[in-house]
Motif scaffolding. Structure first.
Motif, PDB file in Angstrom:
ATOM      1  N   VAL A  15      56.716  58.741 -36.638  1.00 34.96           N
ATOM      2  CA  VAL A  15      55.258  58.632 -36.700  1.00 34.96           C
ATOM      3  C   VAL A  15      54.864  57.151 -36.792  1.00 34.96           C
ATOM      4  N   PRO A  16      53.773  56.692 -36.114  1.00 34.47           N
ATOM      5  CA  PRO A  16      52.944  57.495 -35.212  1.00 34.47           C
ATOM      6  C   PRO A  16      53.300  57.352 -33.743  1.00 34.47           C
ATOM      7  N   PHE A  17      53.923  56.219 -33.380  1.00 35.06           N
ATOM      8  CA  PHE A  17      54.090  55.934 -31.954  1.00 35.06           C
ATOM      9  C   PHE A  17      55.092  56.872 -31.287  1.00 35.06           C
ATOM     10  N   GLY A  18      56.189  57.170 -31.976  1.00 35.58           N
ATOM     11  CA  GLY A  18      57.157  58.112 -31.417  1.00 35.58           C
ATOM     12  C   GLY A  18      56.570  59.491 -31.253  1.00 35.58           C
ATOM     13  N   THR A  19      55.746  59.906 -32.216  1.00 39.70           N
ATOM     14  CA  THR A  19      55.100  61.213 -32.124  1.00 39.70           C
ATOM     15  C   THR A  19      54.166  61.273 -30.930  1.00 39.70           C
ATOM     16  N   LEU A  20      53.438  60.181 -30.704  1.00 37.12           N
ATOM     17  CA  LEU A  20      52.541  60.137 -29.544  1.00 37.12           C
ATOM     18  C   LEU A  20      53.327  60.232 -28.237  1.00 37.12           C
ATOM     19  N   ALA A  21      54.462  59.546 -28.174  1.00 32.90           N
ATOM     20  CA  ALA A  21      55.292  59.621 -26.978  1.00 32.90           C
ATOM     21  C   ALA A  21      55.831  61.042 -26.785  1.00 32.90           C
ATOM     22  N   TYR A  22      56.241  61.683 -27.890  1.00 28.64           N
ATOM     23  CA  TYR A  22      56.718  63.073 -27.803  1.00 28.64           C
ATOM     24  C   TYR A  22      55.615  63.985 -27.279  1.00 28.64           C
ATOM     25  N   LEU A  67      67.309  67.545 -27.075  1.00 19.05           N
ATOM     26  CA  LEU A  67      66.779  67.991 -28.362  1.00 19.05           C
ATOM     27  C   LEU A  67      66.787  66.849 -29.379  1.00 19.05           C
ATOM     28  N   SER A  68      67.854  66.057 -29.368  1.00 16.84           N
ATOM     29  CA  SER A  68      67.940  64.916 -30.284  1.00 16.84           C
ATOM     30  C   SER A  68      66.818  63.922 -30.028  1.00 16.84           C
ATOM     31  N   ILE A  69      66.539  63.673 -28.751  1.00 12.65           N
ATOM     32  CA  ILE A  69      65.455  62.756 -28.400  1.00 12.65           C
ATOM     33  C   ILE A  69      64.114  63.315 -28.841  1.00 12.65           C
ATOM     34  N   MET A  70      63.904  64.611 -28.611  1.00  8.31           N
ATOM     35  CA  MET A  70      62.648  65.242 -29.013  1.00  8.31           C
ATOM     36  C   MET A  70      62.400  65.100 -30.509  1.00  8.31           C
ATOM     37  N   VAL A  71      63.401  65.483 -31.296  1.00 11.12           N
ATOM     38  CA  VAL A  71      63.245  65.455 -32.752  1.00 11.12           C
ATOM     39  C   VAL A  71      63.057  64.024 -33.249  1.00 11.12           C
ATOM     40  N   SER A  72      63.822  63.091 -32.677  1.00 12.13           N
ATOM     41  CA  SER A  72      63.704  61.688 -33.105  1.00 12.13           C
ATOM     42  C   SER A  72      62.315  61.144 -32.825  1.00 12.13           C
ATOM     43  N   LEU A  73      61.800  61.414 -31.642  1.00 12.56           N
ATOM     44  CA  LEU A  73      60.457  60.942 -31.311  1.00 12.56           C
ATOM     45  C   LEU A  73      59.398  61.612 -32.169  1.00 12.56           C
ATOM     46  N   PHE A  74      59.535  62.903 -32.364  1.00  9.43           N
ATOM     47  CA  PHE A  74      58.522  63.639 -33.131  1.00  9.43           C
ATOM     48  C   PHE A  74      58.430  63.135 -34.565  1.00  9.43           C
ATOM     49  N   LEU A  75      59.558  62.753 -35.146  1.00  9.36           N
ATOM     50  CA  LEU A  75      59.585  62.289 -36.536  1.00  9.36           C
ATOM     51  C   LEU A  75      59.243  60.811 -36.671  1.00  9.36           C
ATOM     52  N   PRO A 104      53.465  76.404 -33.429  1.00 11.41           N
ATOM     53  CA  PRO A 104      52.361  75.759 -32.702  1.00 11.41           C
ATOM     54  C   PRO A 104      52.839  75.202 -31.365  1.00 11.41           C
ATOM     55  N   VAL A 105      51.924  75.066 -30.435  1.00  9.80           N
ATOM     56  CA  VAL A 105      52.280  74.709 -29.067  1.00  9.80           C
ATOM     57  C   VAL A 105      52.992  73.369 -28.992  1.00  9.80           C
ATOM     58  N   ILE A 106      52.683  72.444 -29.914  1.00 11.26           N
ATOM     59  CA  ILE A 106      53.319  71.127 -29.843  1.00 11.26           C
ATOM     60  C   ILE A 106      54.794  71.186 -30.219  1.00 11.26           C
ATOM     61  N   LEU A 107      55.231  72.289 -30.839  1.00 14.56           N
ATOM     62  CA  LEU A 107      56.631  72.426 -31.237  1.00 14.56           C
ATOM     63  C   LEU A 107      57.410  73.393 -30.342  1.00 14.56           C
ATOM     64  N   VAL A 108      56.733  73.987 -29.373  1.00 13.68           N
ATOM     65  CA  VAL A 108      57.397  74.995 -28.535  1.00 13.68           C
ATOM     66  C   VAL A 108      58.546  74.387 -27.744  1.00 13.68           C
ATOM     67  N   SER A 109      58.374  73.162 -27.265  1.00 12.54           N
ATOM     68  CA  SER A 109      59.446  72.532 -26.497  1.00 12.54           C
ATOM     69  C   SER A 109      60.710  72.366 -27.329  1.00 12.54           C
ATOM     70  N   ILE A 110      60.552  72.115 -28.622  1.00 14.73           N
ATOM     71  CA  ILE A 110      61.715  71.945 -29.485  1.00 14.73           C
ATOM     72  C   ILE A 110      62.448  73.264 -29.682  1.00 14.73           C
ATOM     73  N   VAL A 111      61.703  74.319 -30.026  1.00 14.22           N
ATOM     74  CA  VAL A 111      62.369  75.611 -30.239  1.00 14.22           C
ATOM     75  C   VAL A 111      62.920  76.156 -28.924  1.00 14.22           C
ATOM     76  N   ASP A 112      62.254  75.823 -27.821  1.00 17.33           N
ATOM     77  CA  ASP A 112      62.760  76.236 -26.511  1.00 17.33           C
ATOM     78  C   ASP A 112      64.110  75.579 -26.237  1.00 17.33           C
ATOM     79  N   ASP A 113      64.237  74.311 -26.607  1.00 18.51           N
ATOM     80  CA  ASP A 113      65.502  73.611 -26.408  1.00 18.51           C
ATOM     81  C   ASP A 113      66.590  74.140 -27.345  1.00 18.51           C
TER      82      ASP A 113
END
Length: 260
Positions: free
Chosen positions: A132-139, A122-130, A204-213
């Protein structure tokens, strides 16, 4: 066990085993989708290389699999009821305490390991998502396209099997409803299943993995709590078994008095 209806109890055991089997197999049944192609245009505009992640299959999440941690308690409880069909009550009482102690310790350890894994991810997901832009693309390439529809089908099947399990337990022995711990366990596992499916459709679907975790984290904590409950509950049974065993030689001596 009284007027216990054995066929219903065995069918209940089968239903909850099938439910946990679907949960554990969710990662294999939900293959996920490759997000690399969907990001190619955006990455090209930014002159970003995503070749290393374009072939990665997006994971199906941890929430459904982590439900199995809670349902392991349901399988265990139902198994203890079935054990009463095979063992005398006196023997069952001695075995149940020690077995529950071992099971609870294993559940707590597995729950703690699963909790750490989900937290790190979850920490990796949130860090990548925030980032922007390259980390978000990787997420997005790794977790941005969660298979919500397929997950809903599996969770619906799991929920149906759990309802069947609960109904069959009541049919097997209506007095099971007087067992507050069992009723609480049924409500817990049903509620967690419904909440997970609700969360999948909440964002939104792009955030489902985060809430799932996030849900997976909560499920791991709930499983640990149930493990502690079983651990505490097993202690009186073990103490009672030890006292009964220690009293056996005394009883033997008193029933065979020495001659005068």
């Amino acid at each position: 066990m009284g007027d216990l209806r054995k066929p219903f109890l065995l069918l209940a055991m089968l239903a909850i085993v099938l439910a946990i089997g679907v949960e554990l197999g969710a990662g294999l049944l939900l293959g996920g989708a490759d997000a690399g192609a969907a990001l190619a245009d955006s990455a090209g505009a930014l002159d970003v290389e995503i070749g290393d992640v374009s072939g990665v299959s997006e994971p199906s999440g941890r929430g459904t699999g982590y439900l199995a941690l809670i349902d392991a308690v349901a399988v265990w409880s139902t198994g203890l009821f079935c054990l009463g069909l095979l063992l005398p009550e006196r023997v069952q009482g001695r075995v149940q305490g020690v077995a529950s102690l071992i099971f609870s310790i294993v559940l707590i350890i597995v729950g703690l390991v699963a909790l750490v894994i989900a937290f790190v991810e979850l920490s990796i997901m949130v860090s990548l998502f925030l980032a922007v832009p390259f980390g978000t693309l990787a997420y997005l390439a790794l977790w941005g396209f969660f298979p919500v529809g397929e997950a809903a089908v599996l969770l619906g099947l799991v929920l149906l099997l759990k309802l069947v399990w609960a109904g069959l337990l009541v049919l097997a022995q209506p007095r099971f409803l007087q067992n507050k711990g069992l009723v609480l366990l049924i409500l817990t596992t049903l509620l967690c299943t419904v909440v997970l499916e609700f969360l999948h459709n909440l964002v939104p679907v792009i955030l489902v993995s985060i809430v799932d975790d996030v849900a997976a984290l909560v499920f791991a904590i709930i499983a640990i709590i149930w493990g502690l409950v079983l651990l505490i509950g097993s202690i009186p049974a073990i103490v009672k078994a030890i006292r009964v065993t220690a009293a056996l030689p005394t009883r033997t001596t008193t029933t065979h008095p020495s001659p005068r």
